[in-house]
Design a protein around this motif. Structure first.
Motif, PDB file in Angstrom:
ATOM      1  N   MET A  28       0.916  -1.161  -0.010  1.00  0.00           N
ATOM      2  CA  MET A  28      -0.230   0.127  -0.026  1.00  0.00           C
ATOM      3  C   MET A  28       0.758   1.235  -0.135  1.00  0.00           C
ATOM      4  O   MET A  28       0.238   2.379  -0.333  1.00  0.00           O
ATOM      5  N   VAL A  29       2.075   1.209   0.416  1.00  0.00           N
ATOM      6  CA  VAL A  29       2.930   2.187   0.590  1.00  0.00           C
ATOM      7  C   VAL A  29       3.969   2.175  -0.555  1.00  0.00           C
ATOM      8  O   VAL A  29       4.333   3.168  -1.375  1.00  0.00           O
ATOM      9  N   ILE A  30       5.100   1.186  -0.483  1.00  0.00           N
ATOM     10  CA  ILE A  30       6.131   1.416  -1.369  1.00  0.00           C
ATOM     11  C   ILE A  30       5.722   0.985  -2.732  1.00  0.00           C
ATOM     12  O   ILE A  30       6.463   1.423  -3.612  1.00  0.00           O
ATOM     13  N   SER A  31       4.923   0.158  -2.758  1.00  0.00           N
ATOM     14  CA  SER A  31       4.547  -0.162  -4.303  1.00  0.00           C
ATOM     15  C   SER A  31       4.034   1.216  -5.099  1.00  0.00           C
ATOM     16  O   SER A  31       4.393   1.214  -6.286  1.00  0.00           O
ATOM     17  N   PRO A  32       3.186   1.994  -4.559  1.00  0.00           N
ATOM     18  CA  PRO A  32       2.860   3.167  -5.302  1.00  0.00           C
ATOM     19  C   PRO A  32       4.052   4.070  -5.367  1.00  0.00           C
ATOM     20  O   PRO A  32       4.089   5.156  -6.470  1.00  0.00           O
ATOM     21  N   ILE A  33       4.860   4.181  -4.558  1.00  0.00           N
ATOM     22  CA  ILE A  33       6.174   5.020  -4.509  1.00  0.00           C
ATOM     23  C   ILE A  33       6.877   4.670  -5.496  1.00  0.00           C
ATOM     24  O   ILE A  33       7.660   5.318  -6.498  1.00  0.00           O
ATOM     25  N   ILE A  34       7.277   3.299  -5.971  1.00  0.00           N
ATOM     26  CA  ILE A  34       7.870   2.717  -6.769  1.00  0.00           C
ATOM     27  C   ILE A  34       7.331   3.075  -8.233  1.00  0.00           C
ATOM     28  O   ILE A  34       7.890   3.468  -9.060  1.00  0.00           O
ATOM     29  N   ALA A  35       6.059   3.248  -8.142  1.00  0.00           N
ATOM     30  CA  ALA A  35       5.134   3.747  -9.514  1.00  0.00           C
ATOM     31  C   ALA A  35       5.437   5.049  -9.757  1.00  0.00           C
ATOM     32  O   ALA A  35       5.845   5.264 -10.954  1.00  0.00           O
ATOM     33  N   LEU A  36       5.488   5.658  -8.686  1.00  0.00           N
ATOM     34  CA  LEU A  36       5.702   7.085  -8.788  1.00  0.00           C
ATOM     35  C   LEU A  36       7.085   7.389  -9.653  1.00  0.00           C
ATOM     36  O   LEU A  36       7.428   8.441 -10.498  1.00  0.00           O
ATOM     37  N   LEU A  37       8.204   6.871  -8.880  1.00  0.00           N
ATOM     38  CA  LEU A  37       9.472   6.874  -9.157  1.00  0.00           C
ATOM     39  C   LEU A  37       9.669   6.510 -10.901  1.00  0.00           C
ATOM     40  O   LEU A  37      10.394   7.073 -11.609  1.00  0.00           O
ATOM     41  N   PHE A  38       8.935   5.484 -11.263  1.00  0.00           N
ATOM     42  CA  PHE A  38       8.893   4.877 -12.637  1.00  0.00           C
ATOM     43  C   PHE A  38       8.307   5.850 -13.501  1.00  0.00           C
ATOM     44  O   PHE A  38       8.848   6.155 -14.691  1.00  0.00           O
ATOM     45  N   ILE A  39       7.282   6.513 -13.083  1.00  0.00           N
ATOM     46  CA  ILE A  39       6.562   7.563 -13.937  1.00  0.00           C
ATOM     47  C   ILE A  39       7.460   8.697 -14.289  1.00  0.00           C
ATOM     48  O   ILE A  39       7.557   9.252 -15.285  1.00  0.00           O
ATOM     49  N   LEU A  40       8.016   8.952 -13.129  1.00  0.00           N
ATOM     50  CA  LEU A  40       8.847  10.307 -13.295  1.00  0.00           C
ATOM     51  C   LEU A  40      10.167  10.015 -13.985  1.00  0.00           C
ATOM     52  O   LEU A  40      10.684  10.950 -14.851  1.00  0.00           O
ATOM     53  N   ALA A  41      10.534   8.889 -13.919  1.00  0.00           N
ATOM     54  CA  ALA A  41      11.891   8.435 -14.811  1.00  0.00           C
ATOM     55  C   ALA A  41      11.593   8.543 -16.126  1.00  0.00           C
ATOM     56  O   ALA A  41      12.422   8.607 -16.809  1.00  0.00           O
ATOM     57  N   LEU A  42      10.459   7.763 -16.479  1.00  0.00           N
ATOM     58  CA  LEU A  42      10.224   7.666 -18.041  1.00  0.00           C
ATOM     59  C   LEU A  42       9.297   8.881 -18.429  1.00  0.00           C
ATOM     60  O   LEU A  42       8.937   8.805 -19.610  1.00  0.00           O
ATOM     61  N   ASP A  43       8.892   9.866 -17.658  1.00  0.00           N
ATOM     62  CA  ASP A  43       8.240  10.935 -18.191  1.00  0.00           C
ATOM     63  C   ASP A  43       6.826  10.284 -18.952  1.00  0.00           C
ATOM     64  O   ASP A  43       6.379  11.031 -19.777  1.00  0.00           O
ATOM     65  N   VAL A  44       6.229   9.493 -18.012  1.00  0.00           N
ATOM     66  CA  VAL A  44       4.813   8.825 -18.613  1.00  0.00           C
ATOM     67  C   VAL A  44       3.755   9.781 -18.471  1.00  0.00           C
ATOM     68  O   VAL A  44       3.689  10.981 -17.758  1.00  0.00           O
ATOM     69  N   ASN A  45       2.917  10.008 -19.424  1.00  0.00           N
ATOM     70  CA  ASN A  45       1.882  11.007 -19.500  1.00  0.00           C
ATOM     71  C   ASN A  45       0.943  10.942 -18.487  1.00  0.00           C
ATOM     72  O   ASN A  45       0.864   9.767 -17.802  1.00  0.00           O
TER      73      ASN A  45
END
Length: 298
Positions: free
Chosen positions: A225-242
């Motif tokens: 519930m916490v680490i998983s969405p943080i990983i998702a956020l870092l992934f989104i920022l790193a790849l500049d996902v729309n």
């Protein structure tokens, strides 16, 4: 609080209807799941993917799904070594943290919060997650070589797999599906989401035994519930996902543990009481965490 009343509460209410129905009537959840898996879900998968315009977003979802799975496994193996968990506990933790409820919980949340434009991506992730879960979920639940062959067979038994393949094929061939056929598929598919929502409530109501080992449950809850969405956020920022794809990835990453992992745990005797406990706790906590997340991203 607006999103809680507009998105989260109506979805939880439908779960609650299924929960109460199962507590009052004690229906055969497996039979209802079979109807959903073999009739309603394939129709929804086919129509959603058939109408979708394929772009880089689908590739990003594939990369993200395997990246998140890898990260969840690594984190769990580190914790297993630190806390000296036995093999079955490690597998139970992987089952409940690596595989989220992206279908009968994630899809309605995405539709009602992000909008219909996100539906093809949500459905695609659901199908992909089902394939990954049916392979790696069976493998980690059985933790043996027999699990690999069983996992492959399980994937090829899934009608949604063939529905997705057929959607790709029919998109490419110069032939249109007759209106009566397609309207029937659309009608059946439109019933899949509410049915899945009711079914989740029934699955939760069918949990009969719990094992509240709070050290393991706390770890699993924090990871899912916490680490998983943080990983998702870092992934989104790193790849500049729309924004649209990013919202889908964040929401599915914040979903509670998949209810189907309990079935694997029971079948292969992989700490089923612990898996059931984590599934129940993460689902209850998701009411709060999803409300916070949706207020941030929507």
């Amino acid at each position: 609080m607006g999103l809680f009343f507009e998105v989260v509460l109506p979805i939880i209410a439908v779960f609650g209807v299924g929960f109460l129905l199962q507590r009052i009537r004690v229906l055969d959840v497996k039979s209802i799941a079979t109807v959903s898996i073999y009739i309603f879900l394939p129709a929804l998968v086919f129509t959603s993917l058939y109408e979708a315009e394929y772009n880089q977003g689908f590739t990003i979802i594939i990369v993200f799904a395997f990246f998140l799975l890898f990260m969840m496994i690594v984190i769990n193996k580190m914790l297993a070594r630190i806390f000296k968990w036995k093999q079955t506990v490690e597998s139970a933790s992987i089952l409940t943290t690596a595989f989220m409820n992206g279908g009968n919980y994630g899809v309605p949340v995405i539709i009602y919060s992000v909008g219909e434009a996100a539906l093809p991506y949500a459905i695609f992730f659901m199908v992909l997650q089902s394939l990954v879960m049916n392979f790696f979920g069976v493998y980690y639940a059985s933790k043996g070589t027999s699990g690999i062959s069983r996992a492959v067979k399980t994937i090829f038994k899934m009608p949604a797999t063939y529905a997705a393949v057929l959607a790709f094929i029919f998109q490419k061939i110069p032939w249109e599906i007759p209106d009566p056929v397609y309207s029937t598929l659309s009608m059946v598919g439109s019933a899949a989401i509410p049915l899945m929502m009711v079914m989740l409530g029934m699955q939760l109501a069918s949990i009969t035994s719990l094992k509240f080992n709070w050290q393991i449950i706390s770890s699993a809850v924090i990871i899912r519930m916490v680490i998983s969405p943080i990983i998702a956020l870092l992934f989104i920022l790193a790849l500049d996902v729309n924004t649209l794809i990013g919202s889908v990835l964040l929401i599915v990453a914040a979903m509670p543990s998949a209810a189907t992992t309990t079935m694997y745990a029971i079948e292969f005797d992989t700490e089923p009481d612990l898996v059931s406990s984590i599934t129940l706790v993460t689902t209850l906590i998701s009411v709060l965490t999803l409300t916070i997340l949706l207020n941030v991203i929507v």
